[in-house]
Design an enzyme around this catalytic site. Structure first.
Site, short mmCIF file in Angstrom:
data_model
loop_
_atom_site.label_atom_id
_atom_site.label_comp_id
_atom_site.label_asym_id
_atom_site.label_seq_id
_atom_site.Cartn_x
_atom_site.Cartn_y
_atom_site.Cartn_z
N LYS A 114 0.83 -1.11 0.29
CA LYS A 114 -0.13 -0.12 0.15
C LYS A 114 0.60 1.20 0.23
CE LYS A 114 -4.43 -1.64 1.56
NZ LYS A 114 -5.43 -1.32 2.84
N LYS A 198 -5.15 -9.62 -7.12
CA LYS A 198 -6.30 -9.69 -6.06
C LYS A 198 -7.48 -8.85 -6.55
CE LYS A 198 -6.19 -7.93 -1.91
NZ LYS A 198 -6.26 -7.76 -0.61
N LYS A 201 -10.93 -3.36 -3.87
CA LYS A 201 -11.76 -1.94 -4.08
C LYS A 201 -11.05 -0.98 -4.70
CE LYS A 201 -14.02 -3.06 0.34
NZ LYS A 201 -13.74 -2.71 1.79
P1 AMP Z 1 -11.25 -5.24 3.09
O1 AMP Z 1 -12.12 -5.02 1.91
O2 AMP Z 1 -9.77 -5.04 2.43
O3 AMP Z 1 -11.56 -4.47 4.22
O4 AMP Z 1 -11.50 -6.74 3.24
C1 AMP Z 1 -12.48 -7.19 3.85
C2 AMP Z 1 -12.45 -8.87 3.98
O5 AMP Z 1 -12.46 -9.15 2.55
C3 AMP Z 1 -11.20 -9.47 4.61
O6 AMP Z 1 -11.45 -10.49 5.28
C4 AMP Z 1 -10.38 -9.71 3.47
O7 AMP Z 1 -9.61 -10.74 3.59
C5 AMP Z 1 -11.30 -10.17 2.37
N1 AMP Z 1 -10.97 -9.99 1.10
C6 AMP Z 1 -10.85 -8.54 0.48
N2 AMP Z 1 -10.42 -8.85 -0.94
C7 AMP Z 1 -10.46 -10.10 -1.06
C8 AMP Z 1 -10.20 -11.00 -2.51
N3 AMP Z 1 -10.06 -10.72 -3.37
N4 AMP Z 1 -10.56 -12.58 -2.28
C9 AMP Z 1 -10.94 -12.93 -0.93
N5 AMP Z 1 -10.86 -12.27 0.19
C10 AMP Z 1 -10.98 -10.83 -0.04
#
Ligand code: AMP
Ligand code: TRP
Length: 333
Positions: A114, A198, A201
């Site tokens: 990041k 990956k 967002k």
């Molecule tokens: P975040 O959007 O980074 O706050 O992630 C929220 C949850 O979604 C966390 O448990 C991440 O590990 C999971 N997560 C985010 N992106 C992915 C992805 N591409 N594949 C699987 N899990 C994800």
């Protein structure tokens, strides 16, 4: 005995299929297992580790909450709140920041990704992000933390911090050492445009992800435009690693259908990519469109959402406030 579950999702931009498959879908199953106590947090303090527009942030907090509710998280069964309403998170984070070592944080790959090349310009908050995450988890004595694969390293850090606090202050088992709950399969959903990246967002291309708020047409277009190769689909798992885009689409299909990759492969072996894409489109629409319309319905009533967060925060405050009080006693305040 049931499990104590804690997990968090950042209110930054649209929730996507990766969040759903990697995290939220499991939150719902865990909530519905008998005797579990679940806390699901919209981690707005984590969100401001990078600059946010205040109006957009406020909206995203509500949208993430709406997505939790629309996916099946039930405020009568689980505690749902946003982090900034519970001051114990910030307080505990400071104290735990004095336990965590620079060397531990320097190893965190998410910070490196990041912060990019110019890490001198990254916020201090981004650097200590995993410490706040440890505070979130440890305040609730969570036994299990459901997350996607990308959060594994942060969870290991939380375990190290818990253990070091317990040892340093001779506070035997004061902090429970949490276990990660990472699904064996489909724990990492990849971008529709690049099977090595990956689904995220923050990807500038909206075509790279399926958002939980996408319309049926948007879902169909995104799957149609998803990157593919020209070969027919294999009859076995062999060589799938060399075709990451195919592996990803088959993974998404299997996860949404609650079936193993093997069964999906036998369903599509020898067929064309277009057959998989067609079936995946129907399935994705079937699963996502009820969530998407429910999110929109819930979002039309901000007072309803805000009340759920306030009530959740009241319950969270009781648990976390008590734990941070005990922490302060232990360290001599
Ligand atoms: P975040 O959007 O980074 O706050 O992630 C929220 C949850 O979604 C966390 O448990 C991440 O590990 C999971 N997560 C985010 N992106 C992915 C992805 N591409 N594949 C699987 N899990 C994800
Ligand atoms: N860091 C997590 C992510 O980006 C979000 C998060 C914050 C979290 N606090 C947490 C996840 C506590 C699990 C437990 O996905």
């Amino acid at each position: 005995m049931g499990k104590k579950i804690f997990s968090g999702v950042q209110p930054t931009g649209n929730l996507h299929l990766g969040n759903y498959i990697g995290a939220i879908k499991n939150f719902v199953s865990l909530q519905n297992e008998k005797d579990n106590n679940c806390v699901f947090c919209v981690v707005d303090l984590h969100a401001v580790t990078v600059k946010q527009d205040p109006k957009i942030l406020k909206n995203s907090i509500r949208e993430t909450t709406a997505a939790f509710l629309a996916s099946g998280i039930d405020p009568d069964k689980s505690i749902i709140f946003n982090q900034s309403l519970v001051p114990a998170h910030s307080e505990a984070s400071w104290i735990l920041g004095c336990i965590a070592r620079m060397g531990w944080l320097n190893r965190m790959t998410q910070f490196k990704e990041k912060a990019g090349k110019d890490k001198e310009k990254a916020s201090v908050g981004l650097y200590i992000y995993p410490v706040l995450m440890a505070a979130d988890i440890l305040l609730y004595d969570a036994s299990h933390v459901p997350v996607g694969e990308d959060q594994k390293q942060h969870l290991e850090l939380s375990r190290d911090i818990a253990q070091k606090f317990n040892i340093d202050y001779e506070a035997h088992e004061f902090f429970k050492v949490p276990e990660p709950l990472i699904q064996k399969n489909f724990s990492r959903i990849m971008s529709l445009k690049d099977g090595m990246k990956k689904m995220s967002k923050s990807d500038p291309s909206d075509l790279s992800r399926i958002n939980l708020t996408d319309t049926n047409d948007e879902i169909a277009i995104k799957i149609k435009k998803a990157k593919t190769d020209n070969e027919i689909l294999p009859a076995s798992e062999k060589n799938l690693k060399e075709r990451p885009e195919l592996e990803n689409l088959l993974g998404i299909y299997s996860s949404l259908k609650n079936q193993s990759l093997k069964i999906s492969i036998s369903e599509f072996g020898g067929k064309n990519f277009s057959d998989l894409k067609k079936k995946l489109t129907d399935l994705a629409i079937e699963k996502i469109s009820p969530i998407s319309s429910e999110i929109k319905k819930i979002q039309s009533d901000n007072t309803y959402i805000d009340n759920i967060l306030l009530k959740g925060a009241e319950k969270a405050n009781k648990i976390a406030g008590k734990k941070v009080y005990e922490m302060k006693k232990i360290i001599g305040f």
